[in-house]
Design a protein around this motif. Structure first.
Motif, mmCIF file in Angstrom:
data_model
loop_
_atom_site.group_PDB
_atom_site.id
_atom_site.type_symbol
_atom_site.label_atom_id
_atom_site.label_comp_id
_atom_site.label_asym_id
_atom_site.label_seq_id
_atom_site.Cartn_x
_atom_site.Cartn_y
_atom_site.Cartn_z
ATOM 1 N N ALA A 107 28.961 35.815 22.075
ATOM 2 C CA ALA A 107 30.054 35.023 22.627
ATOM 3 C C ALA A 107 31.347 36.048 22.263
ATOM 4 N N VAL A 108 32.291 36.102 23.103
ATOM 5 C CA VAL A 108 33.408 36.877 22.966
ATOM 6 C C VAL A 108 34.641 35.726 23.403
ATOM 7 N N THR A 132 28.367 37.031 12.537
ATOM 8 C CA THR A 132 26.973 36.466 13.362
ATOM 9 C C THR A 132 26.538 35.021 12.812
ATOM 10 N N TYR A 133 26.322 34.058 13.428
ATOM 11 C CA TYR A 133 26.282 32.729 13.128
ATOM 12 C C TYR A 133 24.632 32.333 12.995
ATOM 13 N N LEU A 134 24.067 32.175 12.071
ATOM 14 C CA LEU A 134 22.620 31.973 11.811
ATOM 15 C C LEU A 134 22.190 30.652 11.588
ATOM 16 N N CYS A 135 21.216 30.040 12.201
ATOM 17 C CA CYS A 135 20.586 28.724 12.087
ATOM 18 C C CYS A 135 19.193 29.143 11.378
ATOM 19 N N ALA A 136 18.876 28.100 10.433
ATOM 20 C CA ALA A 136 17.691 28.204 9.697
ATOM 21 C C ALA A 136 17.024 26.943 9.672
ATOM 22 N N LEU A 182 29.324 36.644 17.272
ATOM 23 C CA LEU A 182 30.663 35.909 17.757
ATOM 24 C C LEU A 182 31.669 36.879 17.607
ATOM 25 N N THR A 183 32.531 37.341 18.453
ATOM 26 C CA THR A 183 33.833 38.351 18.541
ATOM 27 C C THR A 183 34.832 37.602 18.933
ATOM 28 N N TYR A 222 24.603 29.379 8.785
ATOM 29 C CA TYR A 222 24.987 30.262 7.752
ATOM 30 C C TYR A 222 25.878 31.201 8.681
ATOM 31 N N GLN A 223 27.106 31.785 8.013
ATOM 32 C CA GLN A 223 27.854 32.630 8.630
ATOM 33 C C GLN A 223 27.519 34.112 7.926
ATOM 34 N N GLN A 224 27.509 34.973 8.826
ATOM 35 C CA GLN A 224 27.195 36.442 8.168
ATOM 36 C C GLN A 224 28.217 37.642 9.017
#
Lengths: 113, 115
Positions: free
Chosen positions: B11-12, B89-93, B112-113, B35-37
């Motif tokens: 996503a931009v 980068t938004y990670l789901c776990a 995401l940018t 998470y946010q990476q």
């Protein structure tokens, strides 16, 4: 609170050589410890996990790690590195019975021919 | 067994725009994490659900971020007014509770940018 330090941001190893990636944790007690690998544009994949017991843990693809309570360490090792091991490796810690996993900043492994 | 799926993959946005991320966990997994990476950093927990209940959202910037899991399955993370500092980068776990010995399985992430 628990924390993790990965002192090496980048490590370069020749293909076929042995590997050690360092991880130091901070936690009062015996934690659960993990190593994850992240390939480009992918999520994290679990390599191995330590729950209190045998200090040497075997993981996938020839990886192993050794827990040391006296040194507060959980270093990752591999006897012979393959080019496909080129990735970022994260050490993580979780307190016993807890849910929150705290990750280190990662070590980027580069494999030279 | 299908893994954790996330969309979109990229996503931009311009600053001030809104965006939503969607996560479908592994079937049967009762716990879900976002998470946010940031680039060249490790993942940092934003929020954690057990079924539909939020267990810990203390690291979620509540003025602009929100997360829901209404039926205890899929989850949506929304940023109301994005800032350049949200670039990550938004990670789901997801995981299944085995008395504290559960493993987290990660999705591929949404990069995401924010311009």
């Amino acid at each position: 609170a628990q924390s993790v330090t990965q002192p090496d941001a980048r490590v370069t190893v020749s293909e076929g050589a042995s590997l050690q990636l360092r991880c130091k944790y901070s936690y009062f007690g015996t934690p659960y410890l993990f190593w994850y690998v992240q390939y480009p544009r992918q999520g994290l994949q679990l390599l191995l996990k330590y729950y209190p017991g045998d200090p040497v843990v075997q993981g996938v693809n020839g990886f192993e790690a050794e827990f040391s309570k006296s040194n507060s360490s959980f270093h990752l090792r591999k006897a012979s590195v393959h080019w496909s091991d080129w990735a970022v490796y994260f050490c993580a810690v979780r307190r016993t019975g807890g849910y929150k996993v705290v990750f280190g900043s990662g070590t980027r492994l580069l494999v030279s021919p | 067994e299908a893994g954790v799926t996330q969309s979109p993959r990229y996503a931009v946005l311009q600053e001030g725009q809104a965006v939503s991320f969607w996560c479908d966990p592994i079937s049967g997994h009762d716990t879900l994490y976002w998470y946010q990476q940031p680039r060249d950093q490790g993942p940092q927990l934003l929020v954690y659900f057990r079924d539909e209940a939020v267990i810990d959202n203390s690291q979620l910037p509540s003025d602009r971020f929100s997360a829901v899991r209404p039926k205890g399955t899929n989850s949506t993370l929304k940023i109301q007014s994005a800032k350049q500092g949200d670039t990550a980068t938004y990670l789901c776990a997801s995981s299944r509770d085995w008395g504290g010995r559960d493993e987290q399985y990660f999705g591929p992430g949404t990069r995401l940018t924010v311009l």
